[in-house]
Scaffold this motif. Structure first.
Motif, PDB file in Angstrom:
ATOM      1  N   HIS A   1      -6.472  -3.252  -4.964  1.00 59.86           N
ATOM      2  CA  HIS A   1      -7.201  -3.840  -3.842  1.00 59.86           C
ATOM      3  C   HIS A   1      -8.052  -5.016  -4.313  1.00 59.86           C
TER       4      HIS A   1
ATOM      5  N   LEU B   1      -6.999   1.486   4.378  1.00 55.58           N
ATOM      6  CA  LEU B   1      -6.738   0.268   5.132  1.00 55.58           C
ATOM      7  C   LEU B   1      -6.430   0.549   6.594  1.00 55.58           C
TER       8      LEU B   1
ATOM      9  N   GLU C   1      -9.709  -1.870   8.036  1.00 60.40           N
ATOM     10  CA  GLU C   1     -10.276  -2.559   6.871  1.00 60.40           C
ATOM     11  C   GLU C   1     -11.687  -3.074   7.136  1.00 60.40           C
TER      12      GLU C   1
ATOM     13  N   ARG D   1      -7.244  -8.726  -3.044  1.00 60.55           N
ATOM     14  CA  ARG D   1      -8.263  -9.338  -2.200  1.00 60.55           C
ATOM     15  C   ARG D   1      -8.782 -10.634  -2.826  1.00 60.55           C
TER      16      ARG D   1
ATOM     17  N   HIS E   1      -5.139  -9.402   6.520  1.00 62.40           N
ATOM     18  CA  HIS E   1      -5.028  -7.942   6.453  1.00 62.40           C
ATOM     19  C   HIS E   1      -4.048  -7.552   5.345  1.00 62.40           C
ATOM     20  N   LEU E   2      -4.372  -6.484   4.645  1.00 65.56           N
ATOM     21  CA  LEU E   2      -3.556  -6.058   3.516  1.00 65.56           C
ATOM     22  C   LEU E   2      -2.511  -5.023   3.896  1.00 65.56           C
ATOM     23  N   CYS E   3      -2.586  -4.476   5.115  1.00 62.98           N
ATOM     24  CA  CYS E   3      -1.697  -3.362   5.428  1.00 62.98           C
ATOM     25  C   CYS E   3      -0.763  -3.704   6.578  1.00 62.98           C
TER      26      CYS E   3
ATOM     27  N   TRP F   1      -8.726   2.760  -1.372  1.00 60.90           N
ATOM     28  CA  TRP F   1      -9.310   2.097  -0.203  1.00 60.90           C
ATOM     29  C   TRP F   1      -8.448   2.432   1.006  1.00 60.90           C
TER      30      TRP F   1
ATOM     31  N   PRO G   1       0.827  -1.216   0.000  1.00 63.65           N
ATOM     32  CA  PRO G   1       0.000   0.000   0.000  1.00 63.65           C
ATOM     33  C   PRO G   1       0.857   1.261   0.000  1.00 63.65           C
TER      34      PRO G   1
ATOM     35  N   GLY H   1     -15.340  -2.088   3.716  1.00 62.39           N
ATOM     36  CA  GLY H   1     -14.316  -1.233   3.128  1.00 62.39           C
ATOM     37  C   GLY H   1     -14.710   0.229   3.127  1.00 62.39           C
TER      38      GLY H   1
ATOM     39  N   VAL I   1      -5.639  -0.468  12.148  1.00 59.89           N
ATOM     40  CA  VAL I   1      -6.181  -1.148  10.973  1.00 59.89           C
ATOM     41  C   VAL I   1      -7.696  -0.981  10.970  1.00 59.89           C
TER      42      VAL I   1
END
Length: 505
Positions: free
Chosen positions: A132, A96, A104, A136, A144-146, A94, A47, A72, A102
């Protein structure tokens, strides 16, 4: 209401990241698909970090959209010429994380709470919409993406007071910053929590990353007998470098700070709370809500309130930038038990100097138990939706009055629906923690009167659609509907077609 742009059909474009040595972060650029470097798949998933700042009375410059029926939080508009645009925030991004939180899968209002509680500076962790969606789809939904900083591995805000040995540190550097601190054993800096080998980021709220040594020396000399340093120890610096995160002030934890916010819990007595709330300019010239005429022996004094305290938050939700009437409404909506966060004049000057919200330093004091308790909601525009029902509307038996004030976005935090067969209007959605919720509105409540005018004519729909423009406060006379009637009026899927709300931040 403006919808977020969908960039997923831009199949000829891909997102690449280039390292900016001046910022220490990866900056994204759009490029043609055939130029994409696929040798580092992590770069595609990494990110971006946008460190935003705002001037007094202004916003960060972006609109956050609520995703109804979908998890989101999406940036739906970025205002030209604002901090958000300058720092690379884009429509469709998005969000995050906010600072080190966090978000999300958090509720929309929790995200708003974190951003507003951050004060004049906030660090947003964001991911472009098309990236994203791809990431995803490739990962488990629970992933978690971050990235976040580990427990205790954060920059430190340290307040150092001179002693006979001075501030207790010397400086190593190149021609210009960055600067690192060499501590004197047992000196003032070490006692204030500055870690060994720390990198110096800010002095009294001013970045020194581009200072020369002489400029830094002058800044320290001008500080007098005390100075507040933003520093990052080697472990923090290494983790931020590895994650691509900036060493940002809103991530900081406080060490040996000269002042902290205070959380006051008041329970109303027979003679009231015992204080006066007044809007006036503070020592720095900013408008704020100040507490005066604290009566001896009454709940406010017993809770620790002092004349001249500035009100920072009600029930954990920031009141910065709110009008006096809205602040009063939020206090009254708490009923007989009120939770206030305040700062004295010394703390007010300190947090103004370092350009950080006192609400970022609440870990060590008692706060409301849940985010839902602390969220004074974003405001939902009213909208009329036709609903069929054969039941008759309830009469005025058991009716009650509610007074509402609009929030910063200008709305009241509820939606309307119409029972076509009965020519009745009822509350079909209440934003948790919003003005309507605080005033006691509930889903299924029938509107009988608006500002003293009965709701029973053909022009009611048109008049009620103009509620956001009405002069506050808004006075509604309501009658409750049985739970069975509410379920008949509001089907499980009735909210799916509502226009999503967005908030200017």
């Amino acid at each position: 209401m403006e919808a977020a742009a969908d960039l997923r059909d831009s199949t000829s474009l891909s997102l690449k990241f280039k390292f900016n040595p001046k910022l220490g972060i990866d900056n994204p650029v759009l490029s043609l698909a055939e130029d994409q470097d696929s040798s580092d798949p992590w770069n595609l998933k990494r990110p971006r970090f946008c460190l935003l700042s705002k001037e007094e009375g202004k916003s960060f410059g972006f609109h956050l959209q609520q995703q109804l029926g979908r998890a989101g939080h999406v940036v739906c508009r970025v205002e030209p010429g604002t901090s958000a645009q300058r720092q690379g925030l884009r429509e469709g991004d998005w969000i995050l994380a906010v600072n080190n939180n966090v978000v999300e899968r958090e509720d929309y209002m929790v995200v708003i709470h974190h951003i507003r509680a951050s004060g004049p500076r906030v660090l947003l962790t964001v991911l472009a919409q098309q990236v994203h969606d791809v990431v995803r789809a490739q990962q488990d939904n629970d992933t978690h993406l971050c990235p976040t900083l580990g427990s205790g591995v954060r920059p430190r805000l340290c307040h150092v007071v001179k002693d006979e040995g001075g501030f207790g540190f010397s400086i190593t550097h190149g021609a210009k910053g960055p600067f690192w601190l060499v501590l004197s054993a047992g000196g003032a800096a070490e006692r204030a929590g500055v870690p060994p080998g720390a990198r110096l980021l800010e002095v009294n709220g001013v970045s020194v990353e581009k200072f020369t040594h002489s400029q830094l020396s002058r800044k320290l000399w001008q500080s007098g007998e005390k100075v507040t340093l933003l520093v990052a120890g080697p472990e923090v610096e290494e983790q931020c470098r590895r994650l691509g995160m900036p060493l940002a002030a809103p991530l900081a934890e406080g060490w040996a700070l000269p002042a902290k916010p205070r959380c006051l819990h008041l329970e109303k007595g027979p003679r009231g709370f015992g204080f006066l709330l007044r809007e006036e300019k503070g020592p720095d010239g900013r408008l704020g809500q100040f507490l005066w005429e604290v009566d001896p022996g009454l709940p406010a004094e017993k809770a620790g309130m002092k004349d001249g305290d500035r009100l920072v938050a009600v029930a954990g939700e920031s009141v910065e930038g709110l009008r006096h009437e809205e602040t009063v409404s939020r206090i009254r909506a708490q009923g007989t038990c009120v939770s206030l966060i305040v700062i004295d004049p010394e703390a007010d000057r300190f947090f103004s100097m370092v350009r950080l919200s006192p609400l970022l330093f609440l870990e060590s004091i008692e706060t409301p138990a849940t985010p839902q308790d602390t969220c004074a909601a974003s405001l939902v525009e009213t909208e009329v939706l036709p609903v069929e029902d054969t039941a008759l509307c309830p009469g005025p038996v058991g009716s009650r009055q509610c007074f509402l004030y609009p929030g910063p976005g200008g709305g009241y935090g509820f939606r309307l629906s119409c029972v076509a067969s009965g020519l009745c209007l009822f509350i079909s959605q209440v934003t948790p923690g919003g003005s309507a919720a605080r005033a006691g509105l509930q889903m299924g409540d029938v509107i009988l009167e608006v500002n003293g005018y009965p709701v029973n004519g053909d022009n009611d729909l048109e008049r009620l659609q103009q509620l956001p423009e009405a002069e506050p406060p808004l006075c509604l006379k309501l009658a409750a509907r049985s739970q069975q009637g509410v379920e008949a009026w509001i089907s499980p899927g009735s909210g799916e077609d509502w226009i999503p709300t967005s908030e200017l931040l």
